[in-house]
Design a protein around this motif. Structure first.
Motif, PDB file in Angstrom:
ATOM      1  N   SER A  96       0.825  -1.205   0.000  1.00  0.00           N
ATOM      2  CA  SER A  96       0.000   0.000   0.000  1.00  0.00           C
ATOM      3  C   SER A  96       0.861   1.257   0.000  1.00  0.00           C
ATOM      4  CB  SER A  96      -0.918   0.004   1.225  1.00  0.00           C
ATOM      5  OG  SER A  96      -0.153  -0.005   2.418  1.00  0.00           O
ATOM      6  N   GLY A  97       0.446   2.217  -0.814  1.00  0.00           N
ATOM      7  CA  GLY A  97       1.142   3.496  -0.882  1.00  0.00           C
ATOM      8  C   GLY A  97       2.222   3.573  -1.933  1.00  0.00           C
ATOM      9  N   ASP A 120       8.420  -2.250   0.970  1.00  0.00           N
ATOM     10  CA  ASP A 120       8.084  -2.258   2.393  1.00  0.00           C
ATOM     11  C   ASP A 120       8.965  -1.280   3.162  1.00  0.00           C
ATOM     12  OD1 ASP A 120       6.058  -4.200   2.284  1.00  0.00           O
ATOM     13  OD2 ASP A 120       7.520  -5.831   2.301  1.00  0.00           O
ATOM     14  N   ASP A 121      10.254  -1.244   2.812  1.00  0.00           N
ATOM     15  CA  ASP A 121      11.169  -0.321   3.486  1.00  0.00           C
ATOM     16  C   ASP A 121      10.730   1.125   3.290  1.00  0.00           C
ATOM     17  OD1 ASP A 121      12.666  -2.468   4.303  1.00  0.00           O
ATOM     18  OD2 ASP A 121      14.177  -2.265   2.725  1.00  0.00           O
ATOM     19  N   ALA A 172       6.032   6.633   6.214  1.00  0.00           N
ATOM     20  CA  ALA A 172       5.191   6.809   7.399  1.00  0.00           C
ATOM     21  C   ALA A 172       5.930   7.617   8.463  1.00  0.00           C
ATOM     22  CB  ALA A 172       4.771   5.453   7.944  1.00  0.00           C
ATOM     23  N   ALA A 173       7.209   7.309   8.669  1.00  0.00           N
ATOM     24  CA  ALA A 173       7.999   8.061   9.644  1.00  0.00           C
ATOM     25  C   ALA A 173       8.162   9.514   9.221  1.00  0.00           C
ATOM     26  CB  ALA A 173       9.365   7.401   9.820  1.00  0.00           C
ATOM     27  N   LEU A 174       8.337   9.748   7.928  1.00  0.00           N
ATOM     28  CA  LEU A 174       8.476  11.114   7.426  1.00  0.00           C
ATOM     29  C   LEU A 174       7.182  11.897   7.601  1.00  0.00           C
ATOM     30  CD1 LEU A 174      10.188  13.229   5.947  1.00  0.00           C
ATOM     31  CD2 LEU A 174       9.402  12.243   3.783  1.00  0.00           C
ATOM     32  N   ILE A 233      13.253   9.131  -1.367  1.00  0.00           N
ATOM     33  CA  ILE A 233      12.404   7.948  -1.528  1.00  0.00           C
ATOM     34  C   ILE A 233      12.154   7.690  -3.007  1.00  0.00           C
ATOM     35  CG2 ILE A 233      10.085   7.044  -1.130  1.00  0.00           C
ATOM     36  CD1 ILE A 233      10.121   8.433   1.579  1.00  0.00           C
ATOM     37  N   LEU A 234      11.898   8.741  -3.777  1.00  0.00           N
ATOM     38  CA  LEU A 234      11.691   8.574  -5.217  1.00  0.00           C
ATOM     39  C   LEU A 234      12.963   8.050  -5.881  1.00  0.00           C
ATOM     40  CD1 LEU A 234       9.690  11.841  -6.074  1.00  0.00           C
ATOM     41  CD2 LEU A 234       8.805   9.566  -5.525  1.00  0.00           C
TER      42      LEU A 234
END
Length: 798
Positions: A337-338, A536-537, A543-545, A566-567
């Motif tokens: 997800s995401g 997953d990482d 989420a933390a960001l 992340i991108l």
């Protein structure tokens, strides 16, 4: 893709007279060869024996004894009278010296299909019936003696009227070395190299519309970290991009060559953002976990200026930011997800980046999977972020209509989406090792022959063809690509066209419109995809960001570098580099963890709480360079019936400061109680790790207070009694002061004095009783905010 082996109007065999001459020549040439073969040992058996005994494999023999390299061929396309000039090198790779050697051109047959061109390029060794007629006389060049391992350059110049060029098309052109050795003392072809010579005396009536993509893409260089200065200087993993941007470097060559070519620029916006960051002060990671100043600022600024001029007025396509791996997202990431939201973000960021850095408007409705390999799931993912055109490659689609020609690139797949199919043979023409001039020359001539053949397959049909080369061409590959496009500059059989027009062209009704299923995807490519664990990482990192972002007052200082990191972690540039990709993901996660850890609770040791009520101070430290807001701090007691704590307290701390927060407590019983302090965000999610400490409650009960009060009362009464006794003595002494009792009076006076001193020494005074319900009010050592943390051990007394 189906390609015609033959096309109408082209003879499949030479004329009878010419056929007889060639057969005779082949027979005569074969006689000495046959005689030589009689004396040759069985080569495969000899090699097998040598390998079985660990011996070195024998050197090339026969027509592969000498390596012939064609370093240049001019002109690349023959259009009329003139001279064809070929330069190159011959190298004796055999064990014996070659004598009486000479090189000469051989003009072979006209190729009548794309498959025939491919078959010719694959052939090795000399075949008299296929390698055409040697052009001798003054047009050959003597090499003389060529010792084992020796090389000689050559140059051949032959007038076009000696090449026997008749019909337009691509002819096989060979350069052969003829000589003899001591073991085979007769003239024979000991080496040959073949290429193609397009002949087009007049332009075709309907020309192929050709779109050539010119990619500007590189590997990820930036980290998620930034400097602590106000400008947030970016930190690079290394400074190798400077070499690519410098004269002679890969990216410099692409810009220098591309500015004069009719191409469609395909740019990864991350490259522009990275180079733009280099134009300002930046840092580079060193081996000892420190950073050093980057040195590519001047080069980066110059390169961006040249690129801006090169793309002016040209078609520019912007890939999603950091060129995310669409196949990995489709096959592994979409189940996490995401993950697909990253593609949407990358697409939105693309146009903004290109426009801000280059000042041009780029198209963002094109997606380009790795190697143009596509299936239905990749198509779904690619179009989910707004792309309406997906660039594929013909070797990932299977033509089912039995076409005898190469169809146009555009294919409609429904829903308003278009697959633009690049020709596989043309797109891979320059994917090999182009460091040698001979390889570049062969690639250019192959490309020209193939494009000419496409036009000749169906001269009555004007088609739009796409060429999508490798994503990151080397500098030498770019040189070969540029040379090929310049060979087409005469518009003899093709004209340049932009990608937008090619995608909008009317699809060929006979071309396949069906996408392959997911199982048809290449196993080799699938094995290089990002693993599911990578998605997953990044889900955890995102989420933390997001949680960290909620408490920041200057969010862009953190969200921008970590969001783009992340991108970058999803980039196609990680293909085939799983270790490097994993290290990058770990670094992004670790850097964010370190940053969020700068907002924390200062640890406390055991607290002693004497009294029924008091306050407990808890210190929150903000080690960031910006203020944090939106947090609240809660205390929770492990035994509410013994120790009750106060309500949550809001937290707002300036950058580089700490804040001491006081919580009122009520003690109901003595003993040790575990207390937990935890920060929470505005949506009640825990922030950071909890901090636990112990409170030792030493409450004074009512019984104890009554006992103490009784003792005090007794002391007061005793003092009153002593006072009354003293007063009576004083009155008695005044009544007897006229009666002389010297010894007894002195002794009495001494006794009274001693008694007074003893009584005074036994007087303990009074103490303030603890009044229940009055909390202590400690003065914090740090004030409401302080740049220093409070101590770890504290004692809270009533």
């Amino acid at each position: 893709m189906a390609e015609a082996a033959e096309f109408p109007g082209t003879p499949s065999a030479p004329a009878p007279a010419r056929r007889w001459v060639r057969r005779t020549a082949a027979l005569l040439a074969g006689v000495p060869l046959l005689a030589g073969l009689i004396h040759l040992p069985a080569a495969p058996a000899a090699q097998a024996r040598a390998q079985a005994h660990g011996q070195q494999q024998a050197r090339p023999t026969g027509s592969r004894t000498v390596d012939v390299a064609i370093d240049s061929l001019t002109p690349a396309v023959v259009t009329g009278d003139g001279t064809v000039t070929v330069t190159g090198t011959v190298t004796n790779e055999g064990a014996a010296t070659v004598r009486d050697a000479y090189v000469a051109l051989r003009i072979g047959p006209l190729k009548n299909s794309r498959t025939a061109i491919a078959d010719t390029a694959r052939r090795k060794g000399y075949e008299p019936s296929l390698d055409g007629t040697e052009i001798r006389g003054t047009y050959s060049r003597s090499i003389g003696e060529l010792r084992a391992g020796a090389s000689r350059p050559f140059r051949l110049a032959v007038p076009t009227d000696q090449l026997n060029l008749t019909d337009a098309g691509s002819y096989q052109l060979g350069v052969s070395l003829t000589g003899q050795t001591s073991e085979r003392p007769w003239p024979q072809v000991l080496g040959i190299e073949r290429t193609f010579l397009p002949w087009q005396p007049s332009a075709t009536s309907k020309k192929t519309r050709l779109t050539f993509l010119w990619p500007l893409i590189t590997t990820t260089r930036l980290t998620a970290r930034t400097g602590t200065d106000e400008q947030q200087s970016p930190i690079f993993r290394d400074d190798t991009l400077t070499a690519e941007l410098s004269p002679g470097g890969r990216l410099h060559q692409l810009v220098t060559l591309g500015k004069d070519l009719p191409v469609t620029w395909v740019i990864d916006p991350d490259l522009l953002a990275t180079v733009d960051a280099m134009t300002k002060p930046y840092e580079v990671e060193a081996e000892d976990d420190t950073t050093v100043p980057g040195k590519g600022g001047e080069v980066a600024e110059k390169w961006l200026g040249e690129l801006e001029r090169a793309v002016a007025g040209k078609e520019v396509v912007a890939l999603p930011f950091a060129d995310p791996d669409l196949a990995s997202l489709a096959h592994r990431g979409k189940n996490v997800s995401g993950s697909l939201s990253h593609l949407q973000t990358a697409t939105e960021l693309a146009s903004v980046t290109v426009e801000s850095v280059l000042g041009v408007e780029a198209r963002t409705d094109f997606a380009w999977p790795v190697d143009g390999a596509i299936d239905s799931s990749i198509m779904d993912v690619a179009t989910s972020a707004g792309a309406r055109n997906v660039i594929a490659r013909s070797d990932s689609l299977k033509e089912t209509g039995g076409l005898l020609y190469t169809p146009s690139a555009a294919r409609q797949t429904g829903g308003g989406n278009t697959v633009v199919v690049a020709d596989a043979r043309l797109s891979t023409s320059f994917a090999g090792d182009m460091s040698k001039a001979s390889n570049r020359t062969l690639a250019v001539q192959w490309f020209l022959a193939q494009t000419q053949m496409i036009t000749r397959q169906a001269p009555e049909k004007q088609r739009s063809i796409l060429v999508a080369p490798q994503r990151m061409p080397t500098a030498r590959q770019a040189e070969a690509m540029a040379a090929a496009l310049k060979g087409l500059s005469g518009d003899r059989w093709s004209v340049p066209q932009g990608l937008r027009q090619t995608a909008a062209a009317t699809p060929d009704p006979a071309a396949t419109q069906r996408l392959p299923g997911r199982k048809a995807y290449s196993r080799t490519l699938r094995g290089r995809e990002l693993p599911t664990g990578a998605f997953d990482d990044f889900k955890k990192t995102k989420a933390a960001l997001d949680q960290f972002e909620e408490i920041l007052t200057a969010r862009d200082r953190v969200v921008t570098p970590f969001g783009t990191a992340i991108l970058r972690g999803l980039s196609t540039s990680w293909r085939g580099r799983p270790q490097a990709a994993g290290d990058f993901r770990h670094a992004v996660s670790s850097d964010l963890e370190v940053l969020t850890g700068h907002v924390k609770l200062i640890p406390k040791s055991t607290i002693t709480l004497s009294g029924r009520s008091a306050t407990i101070p808890v210190t929150v430290q903000n080690g960031l360079l910006q203020s944090v807001d939106g947090l609240h701090l809660r205390l929770s007691s492990s035994q509410d019936n013994r120790l009750a704590v106060g309500e949550p307290q809001p937290i707002r701390i300036e950058g580089g400061h700490s804040q001491s927060v006081k919580f009122g407590t009520t003690a109901n019983a003595n003993g040790r109680v575990q207390v937990t302090a935890q920060l929470y965000t505005a949506d009640n999610r825990p922030y950071g790790a909890p901090m636990r400490f112990e409170v030792n409650v030493t409450e004074a009960t009512q019984t104890v207070i009554l006992v103490i009060a009784g003792g005090v009362l007794l002391l007061v009464l005793a003092g009153l009694r002593i006072y009354l006794q003293r007063k009576r003595r004083a009155n008695s002494d005044e009544g007897n002061k006229d009666t002389p009792e010297d010894d007894g009076g002195e002794r009495a006076g001494a006794r009274d004095t001693a008694t007074d001193e003893g009584e005074q020494a036994g007087d303990g005074g009074t103490t303030d009783a603890t009044v229940p319900g009055q909390p202590s009010d400690l003065t914090p050592d740090t004030g409401s905010q302080s740049p220093e943390p409070s101590g770890s051990g504290e004692k809270v007394d009533h």
